[in-house]
Design a protein around this motif. Structure first.
Motif, short mmCIF file in Angstrom:
data_model
loop_
_atom_site.label_atom_id
_atom_site.label_comp_id
_atom_site.label_asym_id
_atom_site.label_seq_id
_atom_site.Cartn_x
_atom_site.Cartn_y
_atom_site.Cartn_z
N TRP A 36 -23.00 99.91 -0.66
CA TRP A 36 -21.79 100.71 -0.95
C TRP A 36 -21.50 101.73 0.13
CZ3 TRP A 36 -18.91 98.16 -3.94
CH2 TRP A 36 -19.49 97.29 -4.87
N ASP B 180 -17.01 93.88 -8.37
CA ASP B 180 -16.42 92.83 -9.20
C ASP B 180 -17.20 92.64 -10.50
OD1 ASP B 180 -18.55 91.53 -8.12
OD2 ASP B 180 -17.39 90.01 -7.05
N ILE C 120 -19.04 80.61 16.53
CA ILE C 120 -17.77 79.92 16.82
C ILE C 120 -17.60 79.96 18.33
CG2 ILE C 120 -15.26 79.95 16.49
CD1 ILE C 120 -15.75 81.35 13.80
N SER D 150 -15.38 89.10 -0.15
CA SER D 150 -14.92 90.20 0.72
C SER D 150 -13.49 89.94 1.18
CB SER D 150 -15.84 90.35 1.93
OG SER D 150 -17.17 90.57 1.52
N ALA D 151 -13.22 88.70 1.63
CA ALA D 151 -11.87 88.37 2.10
C ALA D 151 -10.85 88.54 0.98
CB ALA D 151 -11.84 86.94 2.63
N GLN E 208 -10.79 90.57 -1.32
CA GLN E 208 -10.45 91.98 -1.54
C GLN E 208 -9.70 92.60 -0.37
OE1 GLN E 208 -14.19 93.91 -2.64
NE2 GLN E 208 -13.97 93.25 -4.75
N THR F 58 -13.46 76.72 2.95
CA THR F 58 -13.55 76.19 1.58
C THR F 58 -12.89 77.21 0.66
OG1 THR F 58 -15.80 75.58 2.27
CG2 THR F 58 -15.21 75.15 -0.02
N LYS G 36 -20.04 77.91 -6.09
CA LYS G 36 -19.99 79.10 -5.24
C LYS G 36 -19.60 80.25 -6.18
CE LYS G 36 -18.06 77.09 -1.00
NZ LYS G 36 -18.86 77.65 0.08
O1 N01 Z 1 -19.27 86.23 1.83
P1 N01 Z 1 -19.27 84.71 1.34
P2 N01 Z 1 -18.53 87.50 1.20
N1 N01 Z 1 -16.13 79.31 10.07
O2 N01 Z 1 -20.53 84.12 1.89
C1 N01 Z 1 -16.66 81.52 5.51
C2 N01 Z 1 -20.90 90.05 -2.68
N2 N01 Z 1 -19.70 90.83 -2.67
O3 N01 Z 1 -18.84 88.67 2.07
O4 N01 Z 1 -17.36 78.74 1.94
C3 N01 Z 1 -15.24 79.49 9.07
O5 N01 Z 1 -19.00 84.59 -0.07
C4 N01 Z 1 -17.22 80.83 4.31
O6 N01 Z 1 -16.74 79.49 4.24
P3 N01 Z 1 -17.57 78.38 3.38
C5 N01 Z 1 -20.69 88.92 -3.66
O7 N01 Z 1 -21.89 88.63 -4.32
C6 N01 Z 1 -19.50 91.57 -3.75
O8 N01 Z 1 -17.15 87.24 0.92
O9 N01 Z 1 -19.01 78.54 3.80
N3 N01 Z 1 -15.52 80.10 7.92
C7 N01 Z 1 -16.72 81.74 3.20
O10 N01 Z 1 -15.40 81.46 2.86
C8 N01 Z 1 -20.29 87.83 -2.73
O11 N01 Z 1 -20.43 86.54 -3.27
C9 N01 Z 1 -18.40 92.30 -3.83
O12 N01 Z 1 -16.98 77.10 3.77
C10 N01 Z 1 -16.77 80.55 7.77
C11 N01 Z 1 -16.79 83.12 3.84
O13 N01 Z 1 -16.81 82.92 5.24
C12 N01 Z 1 -21.16 88.13 -1.55
O14 N01 Z 1 -21.13 89.52 -1.42
C13 N01 Z 1 -17.45 92.29 -2.82
C14 N01 Z 1 -17.75 80.41 8.76
C15 N01 Z 1 -18.06 83.87 3.46
O15 N01 Z 1 -18.01 84.12 2.10
C16 N01 Z 1 -20.69 87.56 -0.25
O16 N01 Z 1 -19.27 87.67 -0.16
C17 N01 Z 1 -17.68 91.53 -1.71
C18 N01 Z 1 -17.38 79.74 9.96
N4 N01 Z 1 -18.27 79.55 10.93
C19 N01 Z 1 -18.83 90.81 -1.64
N5 N01 Z 1 -18.90 80.97 8.31
C20 N01 Z 1 -18.26 93.11 -5.02
O17 N01 Z 1 -17.21 93.32 -5.50
C21 N01 Z 1 -18.64 81.45 7.06
N6 N01 Z 1 -17.35 81.19 6.75
C22 N01 Z 1 -19.49 93.63 -5.68
#
Ligand code: N01
Length: 479
Positions: A39, A50, A141, A176-177, A179, A197, A282
């Motif tokens: 946080w 969430d 990348i 994260s995205a 939000q 995805t 997921k």
């Molecule tokens: O990360 P994620 P996050 N080229 O791993 C993509 C917690 N959280 O930070 O699905 C292109 O979920 C990847 O694509 P794919 C919560 O537990 C909590 O968003 O692998 N794309 C995916 O879409 C959450 O689940 C809150 O095909 C690439 C994204 O990046 C966890 O954190 C808020 C790539 C990663 O999504 C993680 O969330 C936010 C590439 N080379 C997060 N590599 C709360 O509210 C990765 N991706 C508590």
């Protein structure tokens, strides 16, 4: 010292509060200059919890002042800072202290904790509250390093980042995205969202807490406890779809499809955001403003994949170069890479990273054979896909205190989980995980490179809690 704690997020602070109550001597070693863990780090616009706020707090420290049903990041950080003050933790805190290595000495049953540029700390017990989602995953990348504009990870948001009028690329469509895209889309000139995805997304039942509710919680704390209990059992009921059988998660897909239909009118866009895997495989997201943001004129959803990044553009596999000023990596965390870059050497000098090469495991997510007096908070298989990890954390803290008390009662200087108990625990866990929705055929941060799930707890959370109620001394060796 009785205990050295590494990390000053929810885990480390929760442990410290409990140790203070137990009258133990302890220190909290935190590499950053401030408390708060995830946080403190995740400050992107729109960052919020969430999990509903009535459940996302320590059970012993309810917060009647949450402003919304889903509290924003700044409020959760303030909550943790208030806990530091209220429970008098400041004198125990060593901020800016990065632990590099910890070595167990069998001769006197202590941990020698080495810190960058300082004197080592020696403690009988060592508690790691490192946070499973604290190490950003920077994707490989082609060409990313040669990009001349700004590039940063969602969990490393620069304080001064104003994106007003900029051309922005966001990579990733996870929690994260979902939000950060809506607020960024509002100010950016152009936003290209690169989706590999799509996520299943449910409507978010968010609203401000009313002044009457807050007054009621303050005046009659039992009412807030009742709301907490109601929230807890609702989430447990919803979670059965993930933990019992994937088919039970189908109703989630129906609600999500309706959400897409209600918020997106363009057929092509609807199709592009509809996942092709079982809901829950997921993490299921909650959002009311993500889909409307995609429909904005200045936003483009790119599903073609990324070919490369040049000095000033992101080039898709569709051959189109999209010029951008800033790239935001919403690409998640190295969740199955628990210890890096820490070196933890247990009894007989074995490195925990090496021990875990055959598979990450811990008894009750907390203790590992060969590593006496070591405890991991939110360790292997304690993370949840449906409820508050703070609940799991408190159960783990109870277990750690159980170890400390039992060792004291037996006048033992070291406590270590039995190898056989750990094996049995882990085998059962993975049998259940193989039937759960997370193993239904998608890739996610829950799984390691072998498709094994060292991350999630596979059952109802009260089951974990019940297992930590009684201290299982038959599973431990004391010496
Ligand atoms: O990360 P994620 P996050 N080229 O791993 C993509 C917690 N959280 O930070 O699905 C292109 O979920 C990847 O694509 P794919 C919560 O537990 C909590 O968003 O692998 N794309 C995916 O879409 C959450 O689940 C809150 O095909 C690439 C994204 O990046 C966890 O954190 C808020 C790539 C990663 O999504 C993680 O969330 C936010 C590439 N080379 C997060 N590599 C709360 O509210 C990765 N991706 C508590």
């Amino acid at each position: 010292l009785d205990v050295a704690i590494v990390g000053a997020g929810f885990s480390g602070l929760g442990m410290a509060i409990r140790l203070a109550r137990e009258g133990r001597s302890f220190v909290i070693l935190e590499k950053a200059q401030a408390v708060g863990g995830t946080w403190r780090d995740n400050r992107y616009p729109g960052a919020a919890c969430d999990v509903p706020s009535p459940l996302y707090s320590f059970s012993f420290e309810p917060n009647p002042g949450w402003s919304r049903m889903f509290s924003p990041q700044a409020e959760i950080l303030e909550y943790l800072e208030r806990c530091v003050e209220k429970y008098g933790l400041a004198p125990h805190l060593r901020l800016g202290t990065e632990v590099t290595r910890a070595v167990f000495s069998s001769s006197d049953a202590t941990w020698r904790v080495e810190v960058a540029g300082g004197e080592p700390v020696v403690a009988r017990h060592l508690v790691l509250g490192l946070g499973p989602l604290s190490r950003p995953l920077v994707p490989e990348i082609a060409g990313l390093a040669r990009f001349k504009g700004r590039v940063f990870h969602s969990a490393r948001w620069p304080g001064s980042a104003s994106l007003a009028g900029e051309r922005v690329a966001v990579i990733g469509t996870g929690a994260s995205a979902a939000q950060l895209v809506p607020p960024v889309a509002e100010v950016a000139a152009r936003l290209h969202l690169f989706q590999r995805t799509p996520s299943w997304i449910l409507p978010k039942n968010d609203r401000p807490m009313t002044a009457r509710e807050k007054a009621l919680f303050r005046r009659y704390p039992l009412t807030q406890r009742a709301l907490r209990a109601f929230t807890y059992w609702t989430l447990e009921a919803l979670g059965t779809g993930f933990t019992v059988h994937p088919v039970l998660a189908r109703w989630v897909e129906r609600v999500c499809r309706k959400h897409i239909a209600a918020q997106i009118s363009d057929e092509k866009l609807r199709d592009a955001v509809t996942p092709r895997y079982r809901a829950g495989c997921k993490r299921v997201l909650l959002s009311n403003d993500f889909y409307p943001a995609l429909a904005r004129e200045n936003v483009e959803l790119v599903t073609a994949g990324i070919r490369e990044i040049t000095e000033d553009a992101v080039v898709g596999l569709d051959g189109i170069a999209r010029p951008v000023d800033t790239i935001i990596l919403a690409t998640g965390f190295r969740a199955t890479d628990l210890l890096t870059p820490l070196e933890i050497l247990g009894r007989s000098g074995v490195d925990l990273n090496d021990r875990w090469r055959q598979g990450i495991e811990a008894y009750l997510g907390t203790t590992v054979s060969g590593f006496p007096n070591l405890y991991l908070l939110l360790g292997p298989n304690t993370i949840l896909a449906h409820s508050s990890v703070v609940f799991m954390l408190e159960a783990q803290i109870d277990h750690v205190v159980g170890c400390l008390r039992e060792a004291q009662r037996r006048r033992a200087s070291s406590v270590e989980v039995d190898e056989v108990a750990l094996r049995r625990w882990n085998e059962k866990l993975h049998r259940r995980l193989s039937r759960a929705v997370w193993a239904s055929g998608c890739s996610s941060w829950y799984l390691d490179e072998n498709g094994r799930n060292p991350t999630l707890w596979p059952g109802p959370t009260f089951e974990f809690w019940l297992r930590t109620r009684r201290f299982p001394s038959e599973s431990y060796r004391f010496s």
